[in-house]
Structure formats: C-alpha cells, structure tokens
Write a protein that holds these residues in place. Structure first.
Motif, PDB file in Angstrom:
ATOM      1  N   LEU A  89      48.740  29.857  37.956  1.00  0.00           N
ATOM      2  CA  LEU A  89      49.917  30.242  38.739  1.00  0.00           C
ATOM      3  C   LEU A  89      49.555  31.065  39.971  1.00  0.00           C
ATOM      4  CD1 LEU A  89      52.272  31.223  35.775  1.00  0.00           C
ATOM      5  CD2 LEU A  89      52.282  29.092  37.083  1.00  0.00           C
ATOM      6  N   ASN A  90      48.511  31.914  39.828  1.00  0.00           N
ATOM      7  CA  ASN A  90      48.085  32.786  40.928  1.00  0.00           C
ATOM      8  C   ASN A  90      49.293  33.487  41.554  1.00  0.00           C
ATOM      9  OD1 ASN A  90      46.375  34.078  42.676  1.00  0.00           O
ATOM     10  ND2 ASN A  90      46.097  32.340  44.048  1.00  0.00           N
ATOM     11  N   MET A  91      50.049  34.160  40.712  1.00  0.00           N
ATOM     12  CA  MET A  91      51.310  34.738  41.154  1.00  0.00           C
ATOM     13  C   MET A  91      51.142  35.774  42.264  1.00  0.00           C
ATOM     14  SD  MET A  91      53.580  33.136  39.412  1.00  0.00           S
ATOM     15  CE  MET A  91      55.021  34.160  39.611  1.00  0.00           C
ATOM     16  N   GLU A  92      50.043  36.548  42.227  1.00  0.00           N
ATOM     17  CA  GLU A  92      49.883  37.617  43.200  1.00  0.00           C
ATOM     18  C   GLU A  92      49.320  37.129  44.525  1.00  0.00           C
ATOM     19  OE1 GLU A  92      47.528  40.673  41.487  1.00  0.00           O
ATOM     20  OE2 GLU A  92      48.943  41.117  39.882  1.00  0.00           O
ATOM     21  N   GLY A  93      48.811  35.916  44.567  1.00  0.00           N
ATOM     22  CA  GLY A  93      48.221  35.410  45.799  1.00  0.00           C
ATOM     23  C   GLY A  93      46.890  36.035  46.134  1.00  0.00           C
ATOM     24  N   ALA A  94      46.226  36.635  45.147  1.00  0.00           N
ATOM     25  CA  ALA A  94      44.924  37.258  45.393  1.00  0.00           C
ATOM     26  C   ALA A  94      43.850  36.187  45.520  1.00  0.00           C
ATOM     27  CB  ALA A  94      44.585  38.230  44.255  1.00  0.00           C
ATOM     28  N   GLY A  95      42.740  36.568  46.130  1.00  0.00           N
ATOM     29  CA  GLY A  95      41.622  35.640  46.253  1.00  0.00           C
ATOM     30  C   GLY A  95      40.780  35.648  45.002  1.00  0.00           C
ATOM     31  N   LEU A  96      41.027  34.717  44.101  1.00  0.00           N
ATOM     32  CA  LEU A  96      40.294  34.653  42.838  1.00  0.00           C
ATOM     33  C   LEU A  96      39.102  33.706  42.922  1.00  0.00           C
ATOM     34  CD1 LEU A  96      43.332  34.522  40.384  1.00  0.00           C
ATOM     35  CD2 LEU A  96      41.948  36.511  40.996  1.00  0.00           C
ATOM     36  N   GLY A  97      39.053  32.874  43.947  1.00  0.00           N
ATOM     37  CA  GLY A  97      37.952  31.952  44.096  1.00  0.00           C
ATOM     38  C   GLY A  97      37.831  31.008  42.920  1.00  0.00           C
ATOM     39  N   THR A  98      36.603  30.691  42.554  1.00  0.00           N
ATOM     40  CA  THR A  98      36.342  29.809  41.410  1.00  0.00           C
ATOM     41  C   THR A  98      35.627  30.599  40.323  1.00  0.00           C
ATOM     42  OG1 THR A  98      34.335  29.079  42.558  1.00  0.00           O
ATOM     43  CG2 THR A  98      36.278  27.673  42.730  1.00  0.00           C
ATOM     44  N   VAL A  99      36.076  31.828  40.111  1.00  0.00           N
ATOM     45  CA  VAL A  99      35.379  32.720  39.171  1.00  0.00           C
ATOM     46  C   VAL A  99      36.205  32.982  37.923  1.00  0.00           C
ATOM     47  CG1 VAL A  99      34.309  34.982  38.876  1.00  0.00           C
ATOM     48  CG2 VAL A  99      34.084  33.782  41.038  1.00  0.00           C
ATOM     49  N   GLY A 100      37.408  33.507  38.053  1.00  0.00           N
ATOM     50  CA  GLY A 100      38.176  33.848  36.864  1.00  0.00           C
ATOM     51  C   GLY A 100      39.600  34.203  37.198  1.00  0.00           C
ATOM     52  N   TYR A 101      40.346  34.610  36.192  1.00  0.00           N
ATOM     53  CA  TYR A 101      41.776  34.878  36.367  1.00  0.00           C
ATOM     54  C   TYR A 101      42.067  36.334  36.700  1.00  0.00           C
ATOM     55  CZ  TYR A 101      41.283  36.640  31.583  1.00  0.00           C
ATOM     56  OH  TYR A 101      40.862  37.326  30.461  1.00  0.00           O
ATOM     57  N   ASN A 102      41.074  37.220  36.589  1.00  0.00           N
ATOM     58  CA  ASN A 102      41.273  38.640  36.859  1.00  0.00           C
ATOM     59  C   ASN A 102      40.504  39.016  38.120  1.00  0.00           C
ATOM     60  OD1 ASN A 102      40.610  41.645  36.650  1.00  0.00           O
ATOM     61  ND2 ASN A 102      42.099  41.408  34.999  1.00  0.00           N
ATOM     62  N   HIS A 103      41.160  39.716  39.046  1.00  0.00           N
ATOM     63  CA  HIS A 103      40.518  40.009  40.336  1.00  0.00           C
ATOM     64  C   HIS A 103      39.302  40.912  40.225  1.00  0.00           C
ATOM     65  CE1 HIS A 103      43.929  43.237  40.705  1.00  0.00           C
ATOM     66  NE2 HIS A 103      43.051  43.557  39.796  1.00  0.00           N
ATOM     67  N   TYR A 134      36.853  40.490  38.147  1.00  0.00           N
ATOM     68  CA  TYR A 134      35.694  39.660  37.822  1.00  0.00           C
ATOM     69  C   TYR A 134      34.976  39.150  39.069  1.00  0.00           C
ATOM     70  CZ  TYR A 134      33.033  36.008  35.287  1.00  0.00           C
ATOM     71  OH  TYR A 134      32.044  35.199  34.780  1.00  0.00           O
ATOM     72  N   PRO A 135      35.654  38.453  40.003  1.00  0.00           N
ATOM     73  CA  PRO A 135      34.942  38.007  41.206  1.00  0.00           C
ATOM     74  C   PRO A 135      34.386  39.160  42.027  1.00  0.00           C
ATOM     75  CG  PRO A 135      37.312  37.597  41.403  1.00  0.00           C
ATOM     76  CD  PRO A 135      37.046  37.959  39.985  1.00  0.00           C
ATOM     77  N   ALA A 136      35.083  40.303  42.046  1.00  0.00           N
ATOM     78  CA  ALA A 136      34.585  41.454  42.797  1.00  0.00           C
ATOM     79  C   ALA A 136      33.258  41.943  42.222  1.00  0.00           C
ATOM     80  CB  ALA A 136      35.617  42.578  42.786  1.00  0.00           C
ATOM     81  N   GLY A 168      30.668  39.566  52.086  1.00  0.00           N
ATOM     82  CA  GLY A 168      30.933  40.025  50.724  1.00  0.00           C
ATOM     83  C   GLY A 168      31.996  41.105  50.681  1.00  0.00           C
ATOM     84  N   LEU A 169      31.940  42.029  51.637  1.00  0.00           N
ATOM     85  CA  LEU A 169      32.936  43.101  51.696  1.00  0.00           C
ATOM     86  C   LEU A 169      34.329  42.539  51.936  1.00  0.00           C
ATOM     87  CD1 LEU A 169      33.469  46.165  51.719  1.00  0.00           C
ATOM     88  CD2 LEU A 169      33.057  46.117  54.182  1.00  0.00           C
ATOM     89  N   VAL A 170      34.420  41.587  52.864  1.00  0.00           N
ATOM     90  CA  VAL A 170      35.715  40.951  53.142  1.00  0.00           C
ATOM     91  C   VAL A 170      36.224  40.208  51.905  1.00  0.00           C
ATOM     92  CG1 VAL A 170      36.859  39.167  54.501  1.00  0.00           C
ATOM     93  CG2 VAL A 170      35.306  40.769  55.606  1.00  0.00           C
ATOM     94  N   ALA A 171      35.335  39.481  51.236  1.00  0.00           N
ATOM     95  CA  ALA A 171      35.735  38.719  50.051  1.00  0.00           C
ATOM     96  C   ALA A 171      36.244  39.641  48.942  1.00  0.00           C
ATOM     97  CB  ALA A 171      34.559  37.879  49.550  1.00  0.00           C
ATOM     98  N   VAL A 172      35.515  40.732  48.703  1.00  0.00           N
ATOM     99  CA  VAL A 172      35.952  41.678  47.663  1.00  0.00           C
ATOM    100  C   VAL A 172      37.282  42.317  48.048  1.00  0.00           C
ATOM    101  CG1 VAL A 172      35.389  43.855  46.510  1.00  0.00           C
ATOM    102  CG2 VAL A 172      33.622  42.121  46.829  1.00  0.00           C
ATOM    103  N   PHE A 173      37.455  42.601  49.331  1.00  0.00           N
ATOM    104  CA  PHE A 173      38.734  43.124  49.816  1.00  0.00           C
ATOM    105  C   PHE A 173      39.875  42.174  49.487  1.00  0.00           C
ATOM    106  CE2 PHE A 173      41.935  43.222  53.185  1.00  0.00           C
ATOM    107  CZ  PHE A 173      42.313  44.551  53.182  1.00  0.00           C
ATOM    108  N   LEU A 174      39.648  40.866  49.680  1.00  0.00           N
ATOM    109  CA  LEU A 174      40.701  39.871  49.460  1.00  0.00           C
ATOM    110  C   LEU A 174      40.964  39.600  47.981  1.00  0.00           C
ATOM    111  CD1 LEU A 174      39.906  37.246  52.251  1.00  0.00           C
ATOM    112  CD2 LEU A 174      41.594  39.092  52.285  1.00  0.00           C
ATOM    113  N   THR A 175      40.055  40.000  47.100  1.00  0.00           N
ATOM    114  CA  THR A 175      40.343  39.823  45.666  1.00  0.00           C
ATOM    115  C   THR A 175      41.517  40.683  45.222  1.00  0.00           C
ATOM    116  OG1 THR A 175      38.803  41.582  44.974  1.00  0.00           O
ATOM    117  CG2 THR A 175      37.923  39.326  45.146  1.00  0.00           C
ATOM    118  N   GLY A 176      41.759  41.782  45.946  1.00  0.00           N
ATOM    119  CA  GLY A 176      42.825  42.688  45.557  1.00  0.00           C
ATOM    120  C   GLY A 176      42.404  43.714  44.531  1.00  0.00           C
TER     121      GLY A 176
END
Length: 434
Positions: free
Chosen positions: A173-187, A189-191, A221-229
């Motif tokens: 569903l990705n309800m929050e619109g966070a950047g989860l990538g192809t890693v997992g359902y919790n922000h 984890y990718p961070a 990497g910093l930008v990506a982690v920022f977008l994970t939320g």
C-alpha cells in the motif's frame, strides 16, 4: 572461488530484500534473496570446512555465548515462565522462533564470511559489487518516494490479502509515500542498509582514491536515507556523513558534495516533487527532543518502563527473548527493548558483545575507520529504534552487519600487513648486501 562468489552474491542480494517466494509458516520467514544467498554461503563453508580468520575467532566465540544466552532465555523465560511473568498475555511462538532464526542466521553468516579467503586483488571486485547494490538501493528509494513507482509493482509476488502478507501489506500500500525502495516495508530497514553498505564500500576502496566518487556516493546515500522518512536513520547517516567528510579533508570531496546538492535541488524544483512533508518530518532531527519529534516514542517508553516496574523481576531477566509483542509492543529503543525481553542481564551481554566489536575496530584504526564510525552511528540511532537486533521490521540488517564486519576485519588486517611489508624496491639486492 565458490565461497567468494557466494559472498559477492550475498552483498549484491541486498538490492532486493523482499520475499521472492511466499512459502513458509508466516510472512516473517518467507525466503528473500539475502537469506537464500547467506544460507548458500554458510552451506559452502560447512562443506569446505575451512578455518575462520584467527582474529575473528574470539568474536565468533563471543557471539556463540550471546546466542546461547538467547536460547536459554527462550527456554526458561519466554516459554517456561510465561504464565508467571505475563499471565494476561497470549504468547505468539512465531516471534521467539523468528528471533532465534535470525540470530542463528547472523551467527552462521559471521562464521562463514570469516572463513572466506579474500585475496588482495579481489577487494576491488567486492567493492564494485557493494557499490552496485548500494546505488540500486538509493535509486529505488528515489523512484518509490511519493509513489513515482508504486511499491506494489516491485513485488507482484506478494499476496494482496493483508491477512496473508502481514506487515508486507504496508509495502503493497505504501500509505505514507516514503521511499522504501526494494528493501522492506519499514523505513528504518533501507536506511540501515544504506549506511552499512556505504561504510563497507569505503572500507574496500584504497585509501585516498576516488575522492569525488566518494563524495557523490555519500551524498546520494544521504539523500536516499532522507527520503526513507526514517528520522533515526537520517540522524545516524548524517552523523556518519559529517564524520567521514571531516576525516577526508579533500577539496574535491567538498566540491562533489556542493555540486550534487545543487543538482538535486534543481531536479526537485524541475520535477515539482512534493517534499515539504518529508522536510518537516526530518527537520525534527535538528530540534530539541519533543513529543512531536519523538512521534509517540516517549509514550511507548513510559509504558514499557511502567511494565517493567509492575514486576521487578522483569528488570532482571525480562519476559523472554522474542516476547516483546506479547507484552504490548516493541520498545522503539534498542537498549530498553533488550531489557524488556532479556532484562539487565541480557543488556549487559549485548553491551559486552558490541563493545568487543568497537574495541576490535578501534585497534585497527585508521584502516577500519569507516566501519568503526558506522558502528558508532548505528548504536546512536538505536536510541529510537531496534537496530542490530532481530526484529522483523529490520529484516536482514543484523546478518548483513556481521558479514560486513568480517570483511572489514579481513580487509583492515590485509591493509595493515601491506603497510608494514617492505617495498620490493627498498629490499637490498644480494650484490649490494654483499
């Protein structure tokens, strides 16, 4: 060659950490590429029966003792004393079994990675594999931010029924619109994965080489982690980023950071990306702790502390390894979470183990500098999440960290040996010595 190949595959598999098959007793243990490749690496190590790298044997022994304590906690506290410690709760045995499974997989991965002989000429290849996984994860986080690519399209094999997919229904569903990538359902984890892979990649690069590329990759990497939320993840990576930038002391590094920052700002403006909500969320990292910044964690901590105070025995032995969900919820703080499950005794055991890791890395400075900094940052970010602990939300984080640790120790020792080994040009010829 085969063990090293599986090590590379295990690192590369971090790029897609979602279940590839929906088989098994629950959604939490559906097979993922990192798990499959780690099991392959362990199996090859068992068949080859090699010895572990000597400097890592003591650390493996410490982990075995920690794992034995976790098993003892499951048997004597989680199961046997459940009716005494949490009589009003129904124990879901799936969580303790998951915790044991991940702890065992992490220990096996640490041992297997420590047995792999990595020739010095193979470190650049491993660095490139790590960079490929890291770049894809960062790109996938950007692409899934605000549903530029809906996450459900990246995992069509997952069942849409929330009753079957469990927590992975959040990914669908990705309800929050966070950047989860192809890693997992919790922000978180990718961070965490971005931080670990960034540190490993820097470790594998020759010192002082490619300063501009270092700056660009770390900035991405910093930008990506920022977008994970993930606020804790962003704070941890920001701390790591600042420490590395201070250590590099390179004009080209600073130029790369500024150039990429301007480029990303222009891209956001041109694409009209709605980033205000994420900026407000991550701005809490720079503010004094407050109820809003902690996102309800202060209330959870109060409830967890009250739960421990209701029965003082819980402070000593906890309610059993993997039992936190049966008592209400995770603690959203690694150290408090360990106390809830394993008491102060368990917390001391984990502190001793991670202190031994920091000590081993400290002894190898400056060759282990980047992973030492990453470990410290992960432990700091654990103040508001359960990093480096086997909770389902953090997936393969603990095994990945221990694999990267084994590779770091090996590469640091090799670098130190090369530094003290005399250069062939400096060796006197037989004629000269005569």
């Amino acid at each position: 060659m085969l063990p090293f190949t599986f090590l590379c595959l295990c690192i590369l598999a971090q790029a897609y950490s979602l279940p590839v098959l929906t088989v098994g007793p629950s959604w939490a243990v559906w097979p993922t590429p990192p798990v499959i490749t780690a099991c392959g690496m362990i199996g090859i190590a068992v068949l080859a029966s090699p010895g572990a790298w000597p400097p890592l044997r003591k650390m493996i022994g410490g982990y075995v003792l920690l794992f034995a304590l976790c098993l003892l906690s499951v048997a004597l506290v989680t199961v046997a004393a459940h009716d005494l410690l949490i009589p009003d709760a129904t124990l879901d045995f799936g969580f303790p079994l998951y915790h044991v499974w991940i702890m065992g997989l992490a220990g096996g991965s640490l041992w297997a990675a420590s047995t792999i002989h990595i020739r010095p000429d193979r470190f650049p290849l491993l660095a490139n594999v790590t960079l490929a996984a890291l770049l894809w994860i960062c790109v996938s986080i950007v692409l899934t931010y605000k549903n530029f690519i809906p996450t459900r399209e990246l995992a069509p094999q997952l069942p849409m029924d929330p009753g079957v997919s469990g927590a992975f229904s959040r990914y669908l569903l990705n309800m929050e619109g966070a950047g989860l990538g192809t890693v997992g359902y919790n922000h978180a984890y990718p961070a965490a994965v971005v931080l670990i892979l960034s540190a490993l990649w820097l470790q594998l690069l020759p010192r002082g080489r490619r300063p501009l590329l270092r700056a660009l990759v770390l900035s991405l990497g910093l930008v990506a982690v920022f977008l994970t939320g993930s606020r804790a993840g962003f704070a941890g990576f920001l701390l790591f980023f600042a420490a590395v930038a201070a250590a590099e002391r390179s004009i080209r590094t600073l130029f790369g950071i500024v150039a990429l920052g301007l480029l990303l700002a222009l891209a956001v403006a041109a694409l009209e990306v709605p980033i205000e909500e994420t900026m407000q969320r991550q701005a809490a990292v720079f503010e004094a702790p407050s109820a809003e910044a902690l996102a309800g964690r202060d209330v959870i901590w109060q409830h967890r502390l009250q739960f421990l105070n209701d029965d003082k025995v819980r402070w000593l032995i906890g309610t059993g390894f993997g039992s936190a969900m049966a008592t209400g919820s995770d603690a959203h703080m690694l150290y408090l979470h360990i106390v809830v499950e394993m008491g102060v005794l368990g917390l001391l055991a984990f502190i001793v183990f991670y202190a031994s890791i920091l000590h081993a890395l400290w002894r190898r400075l400056p060759y282990s500098r980047y992973f030492f900094l990453a470990t410290a940052c992960l432990l700091v970010s654990s103040l508001t999440q359960e990093t480096l602990y086997p909770v389902p939300a953090l997936g393969f984080t603990l095994p990945l960290y221990l694999i990267a640790l084994a590779v770091t120790i090996r590469s640091s020792d090799e670098a130190r040996l090369r530094a003290v080994r005399p250069s062939p040009r400096a060796r006197p010829t037989s004629a000269a010595s005569g």
